[in-house]
Design an enzyme around this catalytic site. Sequence first.
Site, PDB file in Angstrom:
ATOM      1  CB  ALA A   1       3.924  -3.336   8.367  1.00  0.00           C
TER       2      ALA A   1
ATOM      3  N   GLY B   1     -22.821   2.370  10.649  1.00  0.00           N
ATOM      4  CA  GLY B   1     -21.488   2.139  11.519  1.00  0.00           C
ATOM      5  C   GLY B   1     -21.192   2.785  11.864  1.00  0.00           C
TER       6      GLY B   1
ATOM      7  CE1 TYR C   1      -7.310  -1.004  10.815  1.00  0.00           C
ATOM      8  CE2 TYR C   1      -8.841   0.068  11.822  1.00  0.00           C
ATOM      9  CZ  TYR C   1      -7.834   0.137  11.780  1.00  0.00           C
ATOM     10  OH  TYR C   1      -6.339   0.438  11.351  1.00  0.00           O
TER      11      TYR C   1
ATOM     12  CE  LYS D   1      -4.603  -1.196  13.565  1.00  0.00           C
ATOM     13  NZ  LYS D   1      -3.170  -1.559  13.618  1.00  0.00           N
TER      14      LYS D   1
ATOM     15  CE  LYS E   1      -4.060   3.394   4.824  1.00  0.00           C
ATOM     16  NZ  LYS E   1      -3.808   4.651   5.165  1.00  0.00           N
TER      17      LYS E   1
ATOM     18  CB  SER F   1      -7.570   2.399  15.045  1.00  0.00           C
ATOM     19  OG  SER F   1      -8.678   2.702  14.611  1.00  0.00           O
TER      20      SER F   1
ATOM     21  CG  ASN G   1      -2.034   0.976   1.029  1.00  0.00           C
ATOM     22  OD1 ASN G   1      -2.574   0.857  -0.001  1.00  0.00           O
ATOM     23  ND2 ASN G   1      -2.668   1.591   2.383  1.00  0.00           N
TER      24      ASN G   1
ATOM     25  CG  LEU H   1     -14.642  14.721   5.295  1.00  0.00           C
ATOM     26  CD1 LEU H   1     -15.567  14.322   4.756  1.00  0.00           C
ATOM     27  CD2 LEU H   1     -15.029  15.182   6.851  1.00  0.00           C
TER      28      LEU H   1
HETATM   29  N1  LIG Z   1      -4.178   6.734   8.550  1.00  0.00           N
HETATM   30  C1  LIG Z   1      -5.456   6.278   9.863  1.00  0.00           C
HETATM   31  O1  LIG Z   1      -6.250   6.794   9.445  1.00  0.00           O
HETATM   32  C2  LIG Z   1      -5.186   4.970  10.864  1.00  0.00           C
HETATM   33  C3  LIG Z   1      -5.583   5.239  12.253  1.00  0.00           C
HETATM   34  C4  LIG Z   1      -5.447   4.231  13.219  1.00  0.00           C
HETATM   35  C5  LIG Z   1      -4.531   3.270  13.192  1.00  0.00           C
HETATM   36  N2  LIG Z   1      -4.218   3.572  11.619  1.00  0.00           N
HETATM   37  C6  LIG Z   1      -3.187   2.343  12.124  1.00  0.00           C
HETATM   38  O2  LIG Z   1      -1.750   2.770  11.401  1.00  0.00           O
HETATM   39  C7  LIG Z   1      -0.704   2.273  11.081  1.00  0.00           C
HETATM   40  C8  LIG Z   1      -0.729   2.774   9.969  1.00  0.00           C
HETATM   41  O3  LIG Z   1      -1.800   3.408   8.976  1.00  0.00           O
HETATM   42  P1  LIG Z   1      -1.556   3.986   7.824  1.00  0.00           P
HETATM   43  O4  LIG Z   1      -2.733   5.134   7.530  1.00  0.00           O
HETATM   44  O5  LIG Z   1       0.215   4.596   7.876  1.00  0.00           O
HETATM   45  O6  LIG Z   1      -1.694   2.884   6.642  1.00  0.00           O
HETATM   46  P2  LIG Z   1      -0.346   2.849   5.295  1.00  0.00           P
HETATM   47  O7  LIG Z   1      -0.419   1.543   4.552  1.00  0.00           O
HETATM   48  O8  LIG Z   1      -0.658   4.197   4.416  1.00  0.00           O
HETATM   49  O9  LIG Z   1       0.548   2.475   5.548  1.00  0.00           O
HETATM   50  C9  LIG Z   1       1.114   0.675   5.859  1.00  0.00           C
HETATM   51  C10 LIG Z   1       2.235   0.472   5.100  1.00  0.00           C
HETATM   52  O10 LIG Z   1       2.618  -1.108   5.998  1.00  0.00           O
HETATM   53  C11 LIG Z   1       2.792  -1.670   4.141  1.00  0.00           C
HETATM   54  N3  LIG Z   1       2.512  -3.387   4.532  1.00  0.00           N
HETATM   55  C12 LIG Z   1       0.857  -3.642   4.712  1.00  0.00           C
HETATM   56  N4  LIG Z   1       0.913  -5.266   5.104  1.00  0.00           N
HETATM   57  C13 LIG Z   1       2.809  -5.391   5.769  1.00  0.00           C
HETATM   58  C14 LIG Z   1       3.270  -6.196   5.294  1.00  0.00           C
HETATM   59  N5  LIG Z   1       2.534  -7.657   5.130  1.00  0.00           N
HETATM   60  N6  LIG Z   1       4.276  -6.389   5.561  1.00  0.00           N
HETATM   61  C15 LIG Z   1       4.903  -5.340   5.575  1.00  0.00           C
HETATM   62  N7  LIG Z   1       4.773  -4.049   4.928  1.00  0.00           N
HETATM   63  C16 LIG Z   1       3.379  -4.523   4.739  1.00  0.00           C
HETATM   64  C17 LIG Z   1       2.159  -1.088   3.055  1.00  0.00           C
HETATM   65  O11 LIG Z   1       2.703  -0.876   1.763  1.00  0.00           O
HETATM   66  C18 LIG Z   1       2.140   0.498   3.997  1.00  0.00           C
HETATM   67  O12 LIG Z   1       3.623   0.956   3.551  1.00  0.00           O
HETATM   68  C19 LIG Z   1      -2.057   1.188  10.681  1.00  0.00           C
HETATM   69  O13 LIG Z   1      -1.041  -0.017  11.416  1.00  0.00           O
HETATM   70  C20 LIG Z   1      -2.969   1.237  10.636  1.00  0.00           C
HETATM   71  O14 LIG Z   1      -3.814  -0.226  11.246  1.00  0.00           O
HETATM   72  C21 LIG Z   1      -3.994   3.969  11.003  1.00  0.00           C
END
Ligand SMILES: NC(=O)c1ccc[n+]([C@@H]2O[C@H](COP(=O)([O-])OP(=O)(O)OC[C@H]3O[C@@H](n4cnc5c(N)ncnc54)[C@H](O)[C@@H]3O)[C@@H](O)[C@H]2O)c1
Length: 337
Positions: free
Chosen positions: A84, A296, A151, A155, A87, A127, A37, A202
């Site tokens: 990683a 939801g 999801y 978490k 999400k 989260s 991603n 959003l």
């Molecule tokens: N963005 C949000 O709104 C939000 C809110 C709460 C929690 N989070 C959590 O924060 C973390 C980061 O979110 P983000 O928004 O930067 O997401 P993102 O998708 O931009 O970043 C996640 C990264 O992890 C990599 N990845 C996914 N699966 C992988 C795997 N199996 N091995 C190695 N790399 C892998 C993807 O390529 C990506 O670069 C996640 O755990 C997400 O659940 C995000």
Amino acid sequence: MTRTVLLTGGAGYIGSHTFVALVEAGYSVVIVDDFSNSKPSVLTRLGRLTGLNKVEAYEGSVLDDAFMERVFNAHEFDAVVHFAAKKAVGESVSYPVDYVETNVGGLTTLLRLMDAHDVRRLVFSSSATVYGDPDIIPIPESAPRSYTSPYAFTKLMSEQILEQAAAADPAWAFGILRYFNPVGAHPSGTIGEDPSDIPNNLMPYIAKVAAGELSHLNVFGDDYDTPDGTGVRDYVHVCDLAMGHVKSLDALMASNLGHTVNLGTGIGSSVFDMLQAYSRACGKTLPHVVTDRRDGDVPVLCAEVDRARELLGFEAKRTLDEMCASSWHWIQTGAKE
Ligand SMILES: NC(=O)c1ccc[n+]([C@@H]2O[C@H](COP(=O)([O-])OP(=O)(O)OC[C@H]3O[C@@H](n4cnc5c(N)ncnc54)[C@H](O)[C@@H]3O)[C@@H](O)[C@H]2O)c1
């Protein structure tokens, strides 16, 4: 002494901003990402932003034991920051097993390797979804946990795994960070959020309306019990969030005591607040259409932020206008490169 940190998912949205904040704070950082991603070109951008000649990074999955073993053998890590994961809440409803496999399986693989290599400190991306549909606003960390999607279940389960591991072996020190709604981009316009699909969130959606890629914003309900009838969320600038990870890591290094904290501003903004702020940032009125409520969605999610301030000295300072301005700057510059 320079501390070395493994950043899983470090090429992603929050991971890339945290990479910059950690390097600026003096940490040596090694990225693992499978680019499922994100794009490898982010690494070049990170080099440009931080002035590092080489960004240390490995392409592979955190689910791949043998690959991860090689990474752990190649470095002496002091700590891990684990981003990683998958999400997308909607996607998780269709593919719950994939979500458990990646999000929970990734964590347990990592914990086993950390244990074997005697790396005991981990900062974990949790989260606000672990609060389900909360009764108390602003939400304190002590609020009951539940989930309304697969999801969120991953978490919540991850948090519980970390709690049980720490209870079984006090040598572990975990920083569990519950993010509210991360938005915005690095002020340089070099890195930001770049979803290739139609965004669910959003701000990236409004950004695409501002860029002319989508015709209008759908506002899902204007009859909630909120000041203007639209849903209220706690938006936090991704650079503030990144700093939260530095503070969490600093605290784990200093005391070896774990913590669970909300990372938000404590300030609620409605959909219309966000739409108006983004209109100010891009200098045009952005069209919207009010539609039915979305299944939801809850009316208000807003963080109680005292614990993060008291335990970590963390305070999110950037305003909604700064969040929108940085997003628009990114959309007009870096995202187009
Ligand atoms: N963005 C949000 O709104 C939000 C809110 C709460 C929690 N989070 C959590 O924060 C973390 C980061 O979110 P983000 O928004 O930067 O997401 P993102 O998708 O931009 O970043 C996640 C990264 O992890 C990599 N990845 C996914 N699966 C992988 C795997 N199996 N091995 C190695 N790399 C892998 C993807 O390529 C990506 O670069 C996640 O755990 C997400 O659940 C995000």
